[in-house]
Design a protein around this motif. Structure first.
Motif, mmCIF file in Angstrom:
data_model
loop_
_atom_site.group_PDB
_atom_site.id
_atom_site.type_symbol
_atom_site.label_atom_id
_atom_site.label_comp_id
_atom_site.label_asym_id
_atom_site.label_seq_id
_atom_site.Cartn_x
_atom_site.Cartn_y
_atom_site.Cartn_z
ATOM 1 N N VAL A 141 -4.322 1.540 -1.598
ATOM 2 C CA VAL A 141 -5.213 1.671 -0.449
ATOM 3 C C VAL A 141 -5.177 3.132 0.004
ATOM 4 O O VAL A 141 -4.249 3.874 -0.314
ATOM 5 C CB VAL A 141 -4.830 0.726 0.719
ATOM 6 C CG1 VAL A 141 -5.013 -0.719 0.323
ATOM 7 C CG2 VAL A 141 -3.431 0.969 1.213
ATOM 8 N N THR A 142 -6.196 3.504 0.755
ATOM 9 C CA THR A 142 -6.324 4.870 1.261
ATOM 10 C C THR A 142 -6.636 4.827 2.755
ATOM 11 O O THR A 142 -6.887 3.746 3.312
ATOM 12 C CB THR A 142 -7.475 5.600 0.537
ATOM 13 O OG1 THR A 142 -8.702 4.935 0.865
ATOM 14 C CG2 THR A 142 -7.278 5.620 -0.967
ATOM 15 N N ASP A 143 -6.665 6.009 3.367
ATOM 16 C CA ASP A 143 -7.086 6.077 4.767
ATOM 17 C C ASP A 143 -8.450 5.419 4.940
ATOM 18 O O ASP A 143 -8.700 4.718 5.917
ATOM 19 C CB ASP A 143 -7.178 7.537 5.237
ATOM 20 C CG ASP A 143 -5.821 8.189 5.468
ATOM 21 O OD1 ASP A 143 -4.805 7.481 5.535
ATOM 22 O OD2 ASP A 143 -5.789 9.438 5.599
ATOM 23 N N ALA A 144 -9.336 5.629 3.967
ATOM 24 C CA ALA A 144 -10.718 5.155 4.067
ATOM 25 C C ALA A 144 -10.844 3.633 4.033
ATOM 26 O O ALA A 144 -11.701 3.067 4.717
ATOM 27 C CB ALA A 144 -11.563 5.763 2.948
ATOM 28 N N ASP A 145 -10.000 2.960 3.242
ATOM 29 C CA ASP A 145 -10.153 1.500 3.146
ATOM 30 C C ASP A 145 -8.986 0.712 3.739
ATOM 31 O O ASP A 145 -8.932 -0.510 3.602
ATOM 32 C CB ASP A 145 -10.431 1.069 1.702
ATOM 33 C CG ASP A 145 -9.277 1.353 0.747
ATOM 34 O OD1 ASP A 145 -8.217 1.835 1.181
ATOM 35 O OD2 ASP A 145 -9.437 1.083 -0.460
ATOM 36 N N PHE A 146 -8.089 1.379 4.446
ATOM 37 C CA PHE A 146 -6.920 0.711 5.029
ATOM 38 C C PHE A 146 -7.334 -0.421 5.981
ATOM 39 O O PHE A 146 -6.796 -1.519 5.918
ATOM 40 C CB PHE A 146 -6.040 1.733 5.763
ATOM 41 C CG PHE A 146 -4.707 1.185 6.181
ATOM 42 C CD1 PHE A 146 -3.640 1.161 5.293
ATOM 43 C CD2 PHE A 146 -4.511 0.699 7.461
ATOM 44 C CE1 PHE A 146 -2.399 0.649 5.674
ATOM 45 C CE2 PHE A 146 -3.279 0.195 7.850
ATOM 46 C CZ PHE A 146 -2.220 0.168 6.947
ATOM 47 N N ALA A 147 -8.306 -0.151 6.843
ATOM 48 C CA ALA A 147 -8.720 -1.177 7.817
ATOM 49 C C ALA A 147 -9.248 -2.418 7.111
ATOM 50 O O ALA A 147 -8.899 -3.541 7.475
ATOM 51 C CB ALA A 147 -9.768 -0.603 8.772
ATOM 52 N N ASN A 148 -10.085 -2.227 6.079
ATOM 53 C CA ASN A 148 -10.646 -3.375 5.358
ATOM 54 C C ASN A 148 -9.607 -4.109 4.535
ATOM 55 O O ASN A 148 -9.584 -5.348 4.506
ATOM 56 C CB ASN A 148 -11.775 -2.929 4.427
ATOM 57 C CG ASN A 148 -13.061 -2.659 5.176
ATOM 58 O OD1 ASN A 148 -13.239 -3.118 6.290
ATOM 59 N ND2 ASN A 148 -13.945 -1.900 4.561
ATOM 60 N N GLN A 149 -8.752 -3.382 3.828
ATOM 61 C CA GLN A 149 -7.805 -4.000 2.904
ATOM 62 C C GLN A 149 -6.564 -4.562 3.596
ATOM 63 O O GLN A 149 -5.976 -5.528 3.110
ATOM 64 C CB GLN A 149 -7.375 -2.978 1.845
ATOM 65 C CG GLN A 149 -8.502 -2.478 0.984
ATOM 66 C CD GLN A 149 -9.159 -3.597 0.189
ATOM 67 O OE1 GLN A 149 -8.506 -4.487 -0.309
ATOM 68 N NE2 GLN A 149 -10.473 -3.541 0.092
ATOM 69 N N VAL A 150 -6.146 -3.947 4.691
ATOM 70 C CA VAL A 150 -4.894 -4.350 5.336
ATOM 71 C C VAL A 150 -5.149 -5.030 6.677
ATOM 72 O O VAL A 150 -4.770 -6.184 6.881
ATOM 73 C CB VAL A 150 -3.952 -3.131 5.517
ATOM 74 C CG1 VAL A 150 -2.686 -3.520 6.259
ATOM 75 C CG2 VAL A 150 -3.619 -2.511 4.159
ATOM 76 N N LEU A 155 -0.898 -12.195 4.828
ATOM 77 C CA LEU A 155 0.136 -11.228 5.146
ATOM 78 C C LEU A 155 0.002 -10.071 4.162
ATOM 79 O O LEU A 155 -0.289 -10.291 2.981
ATOM 80 C CB LEU A 155 1.504 -11.906 4.970
ATOM 81 C CG LEU A 155 2.702 -11.289 5.642
ATOM 82 C CD1 LEU A 155 2.574 -11.405 7.157
ATOM 83 C CD2 LEU A 155 3.970 -12.002 5.188
ATOM 84 N N VAL A 156 0.181 -8.835 4.632
ATOM 85 C CA VAL A 156 0.071 -7.672 3.748
ATOM 86 C C VAL A 156 1.346 -6.838 3.873
ATOM 87 O O VAL A 156 1.772 -6.501 4.967
ATOM 88 C CB VAL A 156 -1.148 -6.794 4.104
ATOM 89 C CG1 VAL A 156 -1.240 -5.598 3.152
ATOM 90 C CG2 VAL A 156 -2.441 -7.605 4.067
ATOM 91 N N LEU A 157 1.931 -6.540 2.721
ATOM 92 C CA LEU A 157 3.066 -5.615 2.668
ATOM 93 C C LEU A 157 2.530 -4.286 2.160
ATOM 94 O O LEU A 157 1.981 -4.213 1.063
ATOM 95 C CB LEU A 157 4.150 -6.133 1.723
ATOM 96 C CG LEU A 157 5.325 -5.176 1.494
ATOM 97 C CD1 LEU A 157 6.109 -4.952 2.780
ATOM 98 C CD2 LEU A 157 6.240 -5.692 0.403
ATOM 99 N N VAL A 158 2.669 -3.245 2.981
ATOM 100 C CA VAL A 158 2.228 -1.911 2.586
ATOM 101 C C VAL A 158 3.458 -1.117 2.163
ATOM 102 O O VAL A 158 4.414 -0.974 2.924
ATOM 103 C CB VAL A 158 1.493 -1.189 3.733
ATOM 104 C CG1 VAL A 158 1.057 0.211 3.285
ATOM 105 C CG2 VAL A 158 0.288 -2.003 4.200
ATOM 106 N N ASP A 159 3.405 -0.605 0.945
ATOM 107 C CA ASP A 159 4.449 0.257 0.403
ATOM 108 C C ASP A 159 3.986 1.700 0.589
ATOM 109 O O ASP A 159 3.100 2.163 -0.118
ATOM 110 C CB ASP A 159 4.660 -0.073 -1.083
ATOM 111 C CG ASP A 159 5.613 0.875 -1.787
ATOM 112 O OD1 ASP A 159 6.401 1.556 -1.115
ATOM 113 O OD2 ASP A 159 5.558 0.927 -3.036
#
Length: 107
Positions: A5-14, A20-24
């Motif tokens: 994921v990136t800054d651009a798609d963080f809101a949509n993906q996370v 539940l989403v685990l961001v590494d």
């Protein structure tokens, strides 16, 4: 490993995820981050029906890193219903520990 994921798609993906989403939060130059990859890959397979595991490169995505005050790598942050609910810093977790940690939040 995992979806990036990136800054651009963080809101949509996370933030908009119904799972539940685990961001590494990781970096290419971070040895402990690379050491966690096989463990996170196993956990992603174990919990695919309950948890999305995504990776965010801290060097390429400064807005998200700043927003969530990430200061060390790797940082693992759990998001539930668009909100950060827990985090762990460092690479000391085993697969079993990560599964237990995630299952407590997935319930």
């Amino acid at each position: 490993m995992g979806q990036h994921v990136t800054d651009a798609d963080f809101a949509n993906q996370v933030l908009a995820s119904d799972k539940l989403v685990l961001v590494d939060f990781w970096a290419e130059w971070c040895g402990p981050c690379k050491a966690m990859d096989p463990i996170l890959e196993q956990v992603a397979g174990d919990l695919a029906d309950k948890v999305n595991i995504v990776k965010l490169d801290v060097d390429s995505n400064p807005s998200t890193v700043t927003q969530y005050n990430v200061r060390a790598m790797p940082t693992l942050m759990i998001f539930k219903n668009g909100q950060p609910v827990d985090m762990k810093v460092g690479a000391g977790q085993s697969r079993v520990q990560l599964v237990k940690w995630l299952e407590t939040h997935a319930a």
